[in-house]
Scaffold this motif. Sequence first.
Motif, short mmCIF file in Angstrom:
data_model
loop_
_atom_site.label_atom_id
_atom_site.label_comp_id
_atom_site.label_asym_id
_atom_site.label_seq_id
_atom_site.Cartn_x
_atom_site.Cartn_y
_atom_site.Cartn_z
N ASN A 40 0.96 -1.25 -0.08
CA ASN A 40 -0.08 0.11 0.04
C ASN A 40 0.85 1.27 0.23
O ASN A 40 1.98 1.49 0.65
N GLY A 41 0.44 2.26 -0.79
CA GLY A 41 1.28 3.57 -0.90
C GLY A 41 1.73 3.69 -2.19
O GLY A 41 1.52 3.20 -3.27
N TYR A 42 2.68 4.76 -2.21
CA TYR A 42 3.24 5.23 -3.43
C TYR A 42 4.64 4.72 -3.40
O TYR A 42 5.33 4.59 -2.28
N PRO A 43 5.49 4.68 -4.74
CA PRO A 43 6.72 4.27 -4.82
C PRO A 43 7.79 5.04 -3.88
O PRO A 43 7.47 6.13 -3.88
N GLY A 44 8.38 4.50 -2.88
CA GLY A 44 9.21 5.12 -2.00
C GLY A 44 8.30 5.56 -0.72
O GLY A 44 8.99 6.04 0.36
N HIS A 45 7.14 5.28 -0.87
CA HIS A 45 6.17 5.97 0.31
C HIS A 45 5.21 5.07 0.71
O HIS A 45 4.02 4.97 0.42
N PRO A 46 5.63 3.68 1.36
CA PRO A 46 4.41 2.91 1.95
C PRO A 46 3.48 3.50 2.82
O PRO A 46 4.08 4.49 3.40
N ALA A 47 2.33 3.06 2.92
CA ALA A 47 1.45 3.68 3.82
C ALA A 47 0.53 2.46 4.47
O ALA A 47 0.31 1.54 3.82
N LYS A 48 0.13 2.73 5.60
CA LYS A 48 -0.91 1.95 6.37
C LYS A 48 -2.27 1.96 5.80
O LYS A 48 -2.64 3.04 5.21
N VAL A 49 -3.09 1.16 5.65
CA VAL A 49 -4.22 0.84 5.20
C VAL A 49 -5.18 1.95 6.28
O VAL A 49 -4.92 1.86 7.49
#
Length: 279
Positions: A40-49
């Motif tokens: 989840n998230g953007y390339p280089g920037h994973p993100a929690k649901v």
Amino acid sequence: STNSTLIYCSISGFGQDGPFRDVKSYDLSLQGETGILLTNGYPGHPAKVGLPITDLIVGGTATTAILSALYERDRTQTGRYLDIAMFDAALPWLGYFPHHSWHSGQEPPLSGMRHQYLCPVGPYLASDDRYVSIVVADDRSWDKFCTIAMDKPEWIQDARMATVAARQANHDLVDEMVGEVIAGAPRDVWLQRLARAGVPHGSVRTIAEVLTHPQAIARRMFVEAQSPVGPLPLVRSPLGHPDAQRRLPALGEHTAQARALVAETALVDEPDESTARHA
């Protein structure tokens, strides 16, 4: 001693055994341990649901397990101890990602609001700064999308985009070209054109917009419950009838009743903390 017909369920982070059995757990840490964060998230920037997804998953899993145990008890007159771990419950929700790793060594790409593999799939920003979701999952949909919705019949003959495989290989290019066209008109125009083309689509709504969603209103998904502080709105279970009488209890209202029920089932001692832990 325990009643042999008792059904007892423990919910914990990692279960009652294994090297992680004593690790304290929260949704965010479980999203990391199960690999969800890195899907989840953007390339280089994973993100929690955004939602506490592992909490919600384990609750549903435990409910299913308890109902299954009740059905089993009807046939066998025997109870069951259920060891339900957030970690275990979340793993099946990884879907096809484990198979991609097993068979091709692939990690899911971080793709923001788009699909990891198919294209064009995902929300695109229209000229009025509102998103429209588009799902073009096969070549037949692509043909209708290009000719009817986008008025770009030449895209069908473009070798870079003509097939599912080509669109996957040129994911960034396709996203850019589709995004440029979508940005040229407001969202509602695209919703109309996509509907005319028969291509799966939708809006990207705020929570406030969801609470006035015409489908939710038609299905009576938002109901009212009585409580010690007065009527309160809530989202009903899809299993519950909208006309059912609902009441939210006061804090501690059923403590004595629960303790009496435990006594009636002849559960003499609480389970040893070393063998059964709760979430």
